[in-house]
Motif scaffolding. Structure first.
Motif, PDB file in Angstrom:
ATOM      1  N   PHE A  36       0.521  -0.706   0.457  1.00 15.49           N
ATOM      2  CA  PHE A  36       0.410   0.180  -0.040  1.00 15.49           C
ATOM      3  C   PHE A  36       0.689   1.635   0.165  1.00 15.49           C
ATOM      4  CE2 PHE A  36      -2.605  -3.712   2.068  1.00 15.49           C
ATOM      5  CZ  PHE A  36      -2.894  -3.670   1.441  1.00 15.49           C
ATOM      6  N   PRO A  37       1.494   1.570  -1.453  1.00 15.06           N
ATOM      7  CA  PRO A  37       2.165   2.456  -1.185  1.00 15.06           C
ATOM      8  C   PRO A  37       1.904   4.414  -0.816  1.00 15.06           C
ATOM      9  CG  PRO A  37       1.419   2.318  -3.410  1.00 15.06           C
ATOM     10  CD  PRO A  37       1.334   0.893  -2.421  1.00 15.06           C
ATOM     11  N   MET A  38       2.018   5.124  -0.513  1.00 15.87           N
ATOM     12  CA  MET A  38       1.310   6.027  -0.456  1.00 15.87           C
ATOM     13  C   MET A  38       2.574   7.647  -0.450  1.00 15.87           C
ATOM     14  SD  MET A  38       0.380   6.016   3.697  1.00 15.87           S
ATOM     15  CE  MET A  38       1.779   5.610   4.230  1.00 15.87           C
ATOM     16  N   ILE A  39       2.165   8.260  -1.195  1.00 14.18           N
ATOM     17  CA  ILE A  39       3.245  10.180  -1.260  1.00 14.18           C
ATOM     18  C   ILE A  39       3.405  10.997  -0.449  1.00 14.18           C
ATOM     19  CG2 ILE A  39       3.493  10.786  -3.620  1.00 14.18           C
ATOM     20  CD1 ILE A  39       2.287   9.202  -5.240  1.00 14.18           C
ATOM     21  N   ILE A  40       3.967  11.489  -0.026  1.00 16.18           N
ATOM     22  CA  ILE A  40       4.018  12.683   0.957  1.00 16.18           C
ATOM     23  C   ILE A  40       3.548  13.721   0.245  1.00 16.18           C
ATOM     24  CG2 ILE A  40       5.983  13.934   2.276  1.00 16.18           C
ATOM     25  CD1 ILE A  40       5.721  11.201   3.633  1.00 16.18           C
ATOM     26  N   GLN A  41       2.658  13.954   0.004  1.00 16.71           N
ATOM     27  CA  GLN A  41       1.956  15.477  -0.305  1.00 16.71           C
ATOM     28  C   GLN A  41       2.778  16.868   0.579  1.00 16.71           C
ATOM     29  OE1 GLN A  41       0.317  15.558  -3.395  1.00 16.71           O
ATOM     30  NE2 GLN A  41       0.470  13.102  -3.198  1.00 16.71           N
ATOM     31  N   ASP A  42       2.237  16.902   1.365  1.00 13.21           N
ATOM     32  CA  ASP A  42       3.159  17.968   2.342  1.00 13.21           C
ATOM     33  C   ASP A  42       3.370  17.666   3.540  1.00 13.21           C
ATOM     34  OD1 ASP A  42       3.158  20.454   2.327  1.00 13.21           O
ATOM     35  OD2 ASP A  42       0.653  20.695   2.823  1.00 13.21           O
ATOM     36  N   PHE A  43       4.366  19.015   4.184  1.00 16.10           N
ATOM     37  CA  PHE A  43       4.637  18.969   5.324  1.00 16.10           C
ATOM     38  C   PHE A  43       3.679  19.350   6.167  1.00 16.10           C
ATOM     39  CE2 PHE A  43       8.433  19.405   2.088  1.00 16.10           C
ATOM     40  CZ  PHE A  43       9.660  18.029   3.057  1.00 16.10           C
ATOM     41  N   ILE A  44       3.732  18.602   7.784  1.00 17.64           N
ATOM     42  CA  ILE A  44       3.047  19.788   8.847  1.00 17.64           C
ATOM     43  C   ILE A  44       3.935  20.374   9.753  1.00 17.64           C
ATOM     44  CG2 ILE A  44       0.740  19.656  10.414  1.00 17.64           C
ATOM     45  CD1 ILE A  44       0.158  17.182   8.699  1.00 17.64           C
ATOM     46  N   PRO A  45       4.936  21.277   9.481  1.00 19.59           N
ATOM     47  CA  PRO A  45       5.695  21.461  10.705  1.00 19.59           C
ATOM     48  C   PRO A  45       4.853  22.483  11.729  1.00 19.59           C
ATOM     49  CG  PRO A  45       5.353  23.738   9.250  1.00 19.59           C
ATOM     50  CD  PRO A  45       4.574  22.130   8.506  1.00 19.59           C
ATOM     51  N   ASP A  46       3.531  22.093  11.796  1.00 17.33           N
ATOM     52  CA  ASP A  46       2.986  22.488  13.646  1.00 17.33           C
ATOM     53  C   ASP A  46       3.735  21.372  13.765  1.00 17.33           C
ATOM     54  OD1 ASP A  46       1.712  24.080  15.401  1.00 17.33           O
ATOM     55  OD2 ASP A  46      -0.636  23.872  14.700  1.00 17.33           O
ATOM     56  N   GLU A  47       4.206  22.343  15.499  1.00 11.61           N
ATOM     57  CA  GLU A  47       5.155  21.925  16.255  1.00 11.61           C
ATOM     58  C   GLU A  47       4.108  20.934  17.430  1.00 11.61           C
ATOM     59  OE1 GLU A  47       7.601  20.180  17.010  1.00 11.61           O
ATOM     60  OE2 GLU A  47       8.051  21.298  14.888  1.00 11.61           O
ATOM     61  N   SER A  48       2.271  21.405  17.326  1.00 10.58           N
ATOM     62  CA  SER A  48       1.529  21.276  18.217  1.00 10.58           C
ATOM     63  C   SER A  48       0.941  20.217  17.565  1.00 10.58           C
ATOM     64  CB  SER A  48       0.431  22.408  18.440  1.00 10.58           C
ATOM     65  OG  SER A  48      -0.278  22.756  17.359  1.00 10.58           O
ATOM     66  N   CYS A  49       0.691  19.237  16.152  1.00  5.45           N
ATOM     67  CA  CYS A  49       0.174  18.673  15.630  1.00  5.45           C
ATOM     68  C   CYS A  49       0.340  17.212  15.958  1.00  5.45           C
ATOM     69  CB  CYS A  49       0.121  19.080  14.115  1.00  5.45           C
ATOM     70  SG  CYS A  49      -1.022  17.753  12.978  1.00  5.45           S
ATOM     71  N   CYS A  50       0.281  16.124  15.861  1.00  7.51           N
ATOM     72  CA  CYS A  50       0.720  14.820  16.245  1.00  7.51           C
ATOM     73  C   CYS A  50       1.642  14.545  14.439  1.00  7.51           C
ATOM     74  CB  CYS A  50      -0.091  13.646  17.204  1.00  7.51           C
ATOM     75  SG  CYS A  50      -1.247  13.091  16.204  1.00  7.51           S
ATOM     76  N   SER A  51       0.775  14.993  13.270  1.00 11.12           N
ATOM     77  CA  SER A  51       1.562  14.309  12.206  1.00 11.12           C
ATOM     78  C   SER A  51       2.284  15.714  11.656  1.00 11.12           C
ATOM     79  CB  SER A  51      -0.638  14.471  11.073  1.00 11.12           C
ATOM     80  OG  SER A  51      -0.719  13.764  11.582  1.00 11.12           O
ATOM     81  N   ASP A  52       3.514  15.193  10.955  1.00 10.88           N
ATOM     82  CA  ASP A  52       4.300  15.440  10.052  1.00 10.88           C
ATOM     83  C   ASP A  52       4.353  15.308   8.642  1.00 10.88           C
ATOM     84  OD1 ASP A  52       6.059  15.334  12.779  1.00 10.88           O
ATOM     85  OD2 ASP A  52       5.916  13.049  12.279  1.00 10.88           O
ATOM     86  N   TYR A  53       3.198  14.725   8.374  1.00  5.08           N
ATOM     87  CA  TYR A  53       2.849  14.896   7.086  1.00  5.08           C
ATOM     88  C   TYR A  53       1.817  15.085   6.501  1.00  5.08           C
ATOM     89  CZ  TYR A  53       8.419  13.791   6.988  1.00  5.08           C
ATOM     90  OH  TYR A  53       9.318  13.042   7.514  1.00  5.08           O
ATOM     91  N   GLU A  54       1.216  15.084   4.949  1.00  2.00           N
ATOM     92  CA  GLU A  54       0.442  15.195   4.557  1.00  2.00           C
ATOM     93  C   GLU A  54       0.436  14.212   3.653  1.00  2.00           C
ATOM     94  OE1 GLU A  54      -2.229  17.185   1.406  1.00  2.00           O
ATOM     95  OE2 GLU A  54      -2.637  17.408   3.730  1.00  2.00           O
TER      96      GLU A  54
END
Length: 79
Positions: A36-54
């Motif tokens: 199940f491949p996924m592609i990195i679409q965006d960064f989530i640089p907000d330190e208060s968010c638990c996700s790093d990538y979209e």
């Protein structure tokens, strides 16, 4: 300045050191057969968010889906 350039500046100024780049093909660590491949679409640089990538992927119906993912859940398929 383009949106991509602004995002690059935002990421460079972030305290987080991103392991993956835009367009990288990644997999969930529990996808041991790399089905199940996924592609990195965006960064989530907000330190208060638990996700790093979209990331995005195609579902069984052929629709593109998106979600945020933390870096520690992702791997690149070994060559």
């Amino acid at each position: 300045m383009s949106l991509r350039e602004l995002k690059k500046i935002e990421v460079e100024n972030s305290e987080h050191d991103f392991k993956y780049q835009l367009g990288d093909v990644v997999y969930m660590k529990n996808d041991l057969e790399f089905k199940f491949p996924m592609i990195i679409q965006d960064f989530i640089p907000d330190e208060s968010c638990c996700s790093d990538y979209e990331v995005s992927w195609m579902d069984k119906q052929g629709s593109q889906k998106y979600t945020g993912m933390p870096e520690e859940c992702l791997i690149i398929k070994p060559e």
